[in-house]
Design a protein around this motif. Structure first.
Motif, PDB file in Angstrom:
ATOM      1  N   LEU A 164       0.822  -1.214   0.000  1.00  0.00           N
ATOM      2  CA  LEU A 164       0.000   0.000   0.000  1.00  0.00           C
ATOM      3  C   LEU A 164       0.853   1.260   0.000  1.00  0.00           C
ATOM      4  N   TYR A 165       1.829   1.301   0.913  1.00  0.00           N
ATOM      5  CA  TYR A 165       2.659   2.500   1.023  1.00  0.00           C
ATOM      6  C   TYR A 165       3.577   2.661  -0.186  1.00  0.00           C
ATOM      7  N   ALA A 166       4.042   1.542  -0.763  1.00  0.00           N
ATOM      8  CA  ALA A 166       4.887   1.635  -1.957  1.00  0.00           C
ATOM      9  C   ALA A 166       4.103   2.233  -3.124  1.00  0.00           C
ATOM     10  N   ALA A 167       2.858   1.765  -3.306  1.00  0.00           N
ATOM     11  CA  ALA A 167       2.022   2.300  -4.389  1.00  0.00           C
ATOM     12  C   ALA A 167       1.670   3.761  -4.118  1.00  0.00           C
ATOM     13  N   ARG A 168       1.383   4.063  -2.873  1.00  0.00           N
ATOM     14  CA  ARG A 168       1.008   5.437  -2.524  1.00  0.00           C
ATOM     15  C   ARG A 168       2.174   6.402  -2.766  1.00  0.00           C
ATOM     16  N   ALA A 169       3.391   5.978  -2.464  1.00  0.00           N
ATOM     17  CA  ALA A 169       4.552   6.853  -2.648  1.00  0.00           C
ATOM     18  C   ALA A 169       4.702   7.262  -4.109  1.00  0.00           C
ATOM     19  N   VAL A 170       4.503   6.300  -5.014  1.00  0.00           N
ATOM     20  CA  VAL A 170       4.629   6.599  -6.442  1.00  0.00           C
ATOM     21  C   VAL A 170       3.540   7.569  -6.888  1.00  0.00           C
ATOM     22  N   LEU A 171       2.282   7.253  -6.528  1.00  0.00           N
ATOM     23  CA  LEU A 171       1.146   8.049  -6.997  1.00  0.00           C
ATOM     24  C   LEU A 171       1.094   9.425  -6.348  1.00  0.00           C
ATOM     25  N   GLU A 172       1.322   9.467  -5.051  1.00  0.00           N
ATOM     26  CA  GLU A 172       1.200  10.745  -4.347  1.00  0.00           C
ATOM     27  C   GLU A 172       2.408  11.645  -4.599  1.00  0.00           C
ATOM     28  N   GLY A 173       3.557  11.032  -4.847  1.00  0.00           N
ATOM     29  CA  GLY A 173       4.713  11.828  -5.236  1.00  0.00           C
ATOM     30  C   GLY A 173       4.424  12.570  -6.537  1.00  0.00           C
ATOM     31  N   TYR A 174       3.789  11.851  -7.476  1.00  0.00           N
ATOM     32  CA  TYR A 174       3.405  12.482  -8.746  1.00  0.00           C
ATOM     33  C   TYR A 174       2.373  13.584  -8.511  1.00  0.00           C
ATOM     34  N   ALA A 175       1.394  13.321  -7.634  1.00  0.00           N
ATOM     35  CA  ALA A 175       0.355  14.316  -7.349  1.00  0.00           C
ATOM     36  C   ALA A 175       0.971  15.591  -6.778  1.00  0.00           C
ATOM     37  N   GLY A 176       1.923  15.445  -5.854  1.00  0.00           N
ATOM     38  CA  GLY A 176       2.593  16.603  -5.275  1.00  0.00           C
ATOM     39  C   GLY A 176       3.375  17.376  -6.318  1.00  0.00           C
ATOM     40  N   ARG A 177       4.062  16.649  -7.192  1.00  0.00           N
ATOM     41  CA  ARG A 177       4.841  17.294  -8.269  1.00  0.00           C
ATOM     42  C   ARG A 177       3.916  18.108  -9.175  1.00  0.00           C
TER      43      ARG A 177
END
Length: 237
Positions: A92-105
């Motif tokens: 869960l956290y691995a997938a979230r890091a990828v997606l939310e990192g993109y959202a923040g960018r």
């Protein structure tokens, strides 16, 4: 005739929530707030009495929550509030890091002042709730913070993918946010995210989002391991 058509357009009710949808929402809120705890059994008869609705409405709502991963149907026990295993949490956290990192960018790249304002408002409420040790208020403000961040990236697919992840992670967040050391560290991390977005720095915003999620993952995984160790320890008579 034109007047009638305009009035009809103004007054028409496009979407009336079904009883099933309202029941599902109430149960979702109870799970998200920790009123219904991970592993807790959900007895249909009791839910019918407490909510004042029919058993078919309860069953339909439970099926919807099962599809979202918030409850599991356990053989010979029936529906229970979902728990998260160590490996599930890692994924869960691995997938979230990828997606939310993109959202923040993307939020920082688009640099919309209104998005930054909404994120900042949620952050202000989060800090106020944390100062009062208001766990429910903190959870609501944290949810609003992420909603503003994810919505601000203007990517409907990212939003659709992140929502179920946040629903599952909320089961862990309830416990982790009650720990003073974690909430204070979390506040510093999300403040850094907001500043990077406010300043329009995509690289920093992505890095701050990923760092925040990685730190949250460490805390959550440690909590799961400690709880598992407690359950494995035989109780003294």
């Amino acid at each position: 005739m034109e007047r009638r058509s305009e009035l009809q357009s103004t007054l028409r009710i496009e979407d009336v929530p079904t009883v099933r949808a309202m029941v599902a929402q109430k149960l979702r809120e109870a799970i998200m707030s920790g009123t219904l705890k991970p592993g807790q059994r959900l007895v249909e008869r009791e839910l019918c009495e407490m909510m004042g609705v029919s058993r078919p409405s309860i069953r339909e709502a439970l099926r919807a929550l099962e599809a979202d991963g918030l409850i599991n149907i356990v053989p010979h026990r029936g529906p229970v509030v979902s728990t998260i295993s160590l490996e599930e949490a890692r994924q869960l956290y691995a997938a979230r890091a990828v997606l939310e990192g993109y959202a923040g960018r993307e939020c920082a790249r688009l640099h919309d002042p209104e998005v930054a304002r909404r994120i900042g408002d949620a952050l202000t409420r989060l800090k106020a709730a944390a100062a009062k040790q208001d766990l429910v208020g903190s959870l609501v403000a944290k949810t609003d913070f992420y909603a503003a961040l994810i919505g601000g990236c203007r990517n409907a697919f990212i939003e659709r993918m992140l929502k179920p992840l946040h629903d599952r992670i909320q089961l862990l967040r309830i416990t982790s946010m009650s720990q003073p050391k974690r909430i204070n560290k979390s506040l510093r991390e999300v403040t850094a995210i907001w500043r990077a977005i406010q300043n329009g720095d995509p690289d920093l915003a992505e890095r701050c989002c990923v760092d925040h999620i990685n730190a949250a993952a460490v805390a959550a995984l440690d909590m799961i391991e400690r709880n598992a160790a407690k359950e494995a320890t035989p109780s003294e008579d």
